[in-house]
Design a protein around this motif. Structure first.
Motif, PDB file in Angstrom:
ATOM      1  N   ILE A  92      35.610  51.707  85.027  1.00 49.21           N
ATOM      2  CA  ILE A  92      35.557  51.964  83.590  1.00 49.21           C
ATOM      3  C   ILE A  92      36.026  50.730  82.826  1.00 49.21           C
ATOM      4  N   GLY A  93      37.126  50.118  83.287  1.00 48.71           N
ATOM      5  CA  GLY A  93      37.611  48.903  82.649  1.00 48.71           C
ATOM      6  C   GLY A  93      36.585  47.788  82.688  1.00 48.71           C
ATOM      7  N   GLU A  94      35.923  47.636  83.831  1.00 49.55           N
ATOM      8  CA  GLU A  94      34.910  46.595  83.963  1.00 49.55           C
ATOM      9  C   GLU A  94      33.747  46.816  83.001  1.00 49.55           C
ATOM     10  N   ARG A  95      33.275  48.067  82.950  1.00 50.83           N
ATOM     11  CA  ARG A  95      32.113  48.353  82.107  1.00 50.83           C
ATOM     12  C   ARG A  95      32.447  48.239  80.617  1.00 50.83           C
ATOM     13  N   LEU A  96      33.634  48.690  80.244  1.00 49.73           N
ATOM     14  CA  LEU A  96      34.032  48.550  78.843  1.00 49.73           C
ATOM     15  C   LEU A  96      34.197  47.082  78.463  1.00 49.73           C
ATOM     16  N   ALA A  97      34.794  46.297  79.366  1.00 50.30           N
ATOM     17  CA  ALA A  97      34.978  44.871  79.089  1.00 50.30           C
ATOM     18  C   ALA A  97      33.637  44.164  78.932  1.00 50.30           C
ATOM     19  N   ASP A  98      32.646  44.560  79.733  1.00 46.82           N
ATOM     20  CA  ASP A  98      31.332  43.935  79.664  1.00 46.82           C
ATOM     21  C   ASP A  98      30.570  44.321  78.396  1.00 46.82           C
ATOM     22  N   ALA A  99      30.993  45.402  77.765  1.00 55.14           N
ATOM     23  CA  ALA A  99      30.259  45.904  76.596  1.00 55.14           C
ATOM     24  C   ALA A  99      31.076  45.795  75.315  1.00 55.14           C
ATOM     25  N   MET A 100      32.037  44.871  75.277  1.00 55.47           N
ATOM     26  CA  MET A 100      32.919  44.765  74.114  1.00 55.47           C
ATOM     27  C   MET A 100      32.168  44.470  72.808  1.00 55.47           C
ATOM     28  N   GLU A 101      30.999  43.867  72.901  1.00 57.12           N
ATOM     29  CA  GLU A 101      30.240  43.569  71.688  1.00 57.12           C
ATOM     30  C   GLU A 101      29.829  44.847  70.957  1.00 57.12           C
ATOM     31  N   TYR A 102      29.840  45.983  71.669  1.00 55.56           N
ATOM     32  CA  TYR A 102      29.464  47.250  71.058  1.00 55.56           C
ATOM     33  C   TYR A 102      30.679  48.090  70.673  1.00 55.56           C
ATOM     34  N   ARG A 103      31.874  47.519  70.751  1.00 58.56           N
ATOM     35  CA  ARG A 103      33.088  48.299  70.548  1.00 58.56           C
ATOM     36  C   ARG A 103      33.101  49.027  69.204  1.00 58.56           C
ATOM     37  N   ASP A 104      32.675  48.350  68.142  1.00 64.95           N
ATOM     38  CA  ASP A 104      32.688  48.987  66.827  1.00 64.95           C
ATOM     39  C   ASP A 104      31.752  50.183  66.764  1.00 64.95           C
ATOM     40  N   ARG A 105      30.740  50.201  67.626  1.00 69.12           N
ATOM     41  CA  ARG A 105      29.772  51.298  67.605  1.00 69.12           C
ATOM     42  C   ARG A 105      30.207  52.463  68.496  1.00 69.12           C
ATOM     43  N   TRP A 106      31.217  52.245  69.357  1.00 69.11           N
ATOM     44  CA  TRP A 106      31.693  53.344  70.194  1.00 69.11           C
ATOM     45  C   TRP A 106      32.312  54.455  69.364  1.00 69.11           C
ATOM     46  N   THR A 107      32.796  54.108  68.185  1.00 66.18           N
ATOM     47  CA  THR A 107      33.447  55.113  67.348  1.00 66.18           C
ATOM     48  C   THR A 107      32.459  55.840  66.438  1.00 66.18           C
ATOM     49  N   ASP A 108      31.177  55.610  66.664  1.00 66.80           N
ATOM     50  CA  ASP A 108      30.151  56.266  65.858  1.00 66.80           C
ATOM     51  C   ASP A 108      29.834  57.637  66.447  1.00 66.80           C
ATOM     52  N   ASN A 109      30.837  58.510  66.434  1.00 66.97           N
ATOM     53  CA  ASN A 109      30.666  59.882  66.903  1.00 66.97           C
ATOM     54  C   ASN A 109      31.596  60.767  66.072  1.00 66.97           C
TER      55      ASN A 109
END
Length: 256
Positions: free
Chosen positions: A154-171
């Protein structure tokens, strides 16, 4: 290696069905639920000022359990440390370390045990993975090495997708936490206090009303609860919250 392959295969299947990087944390939480012997799972991330945002959950109940930790201002995920492997807590531990969280979790959800693991970025806890169980026996049967392997992915995948972090809260759940952040800033400005004090004030009022702090904050921002009313109330924190803290554990735990 087997659990890693199983988790990645499940995640790949879900990503194929829902090809959206915005949904990655929810897919990771659902994959946890599918490959580990747990009743539910949730993932939250911490902002640079320490504010906790829920970004993924395997079920509505898992999302609600996260909100109970945030509302009571206590719980295993809030006590995670960057130098710890995680916290495993059965009812005895939950009730002694986090009595306010225990009271609401055991009344309002079917969960009877919790495991929380930190996702580390540098020297800080960047995110938390919460696993929920309907019995202490289920918690004891959790293969710790499997759980840690999954958290590592999970840490690896989240780190690889940090450019989308602001969009993770779009729920919806994260959106309600954003409203809480707005209410905290409003109350801090009105009372000329710190954001920490303002959040504790909201938590205290939400606890008294037996609702989540996110729901109470929505009432503040919408004007259904006036800032004047809140500024007259004492800051405080939820009763008993200063009396305890947790410590890093494996299967035996006591509060710091």
């Amino acid at each position: 290696m087997e659990i890693r392959q199983s988790f990645l295969a499940q995640l790949s299947y879900l990503e194929g069905a829902v090809p959206s990087p915005d949904r990655l944390p929810s897919l990771l939480a659902t994959s946890c639920f599918e490959v580990l012997p747990v009743a539910a799972a949730s993932i939250s991330v911490f902002s640079t000022d320490g504010f906790r945002f829920p970004v993924g959950a395997s079920s509505a109940r898992a999302a609600y359990a996260e909100r109970l930790q945030f509302t009571t201002g206590e719980g295993p995920a809030l006590d995670l440390r960057a130098d710890g492997d995680g916290i495993l807590a059965d009812e005895t531990v939950v009730s002694s370390c986090w009595p306010l969280f225990h009271e609401r979790l055991f009344v309002e959800t079917p969960f009877r045990a919790v495991a929380a693991f930190p996702v580390i970025a540098g020297a800080d806890v960047f995110a938390a993975v919460d696993l929920y169980f309907t019995s202490a026996d289920d918690l004891r049967r959790l293969p710790l090495s499997d759980a840690l392997a999954v958290v590592s992915i999970i840490g690896e995948r989240l780190a690889d997708a940090m450019e989308y972090r602001d969009r993770w809260t779009d729920n919806p759940v994260s959106a309600s936490r954003s409203v809480t952040a707005t209410a905290v800033r409003m109350l801090a400005a009105a009372t000329k206090s710190s954001t920490e004090d303002a959040l504790r004030r909201l938590q205290t009022r939400a606890a008294a009303a037996r609702i989540t702090v996110d729901a109470f904050a929505d009432a503040v921002v919408s004007g259904r609860v006036s800032l004047d009313d809140l500024t007259l109330a004492g800051a405080g924190r939820p009763a008993a919250a200063d009396e305890h803290a947790s410590r890093e554990v494996t299967h035996d735990v006591s509060c710091r």
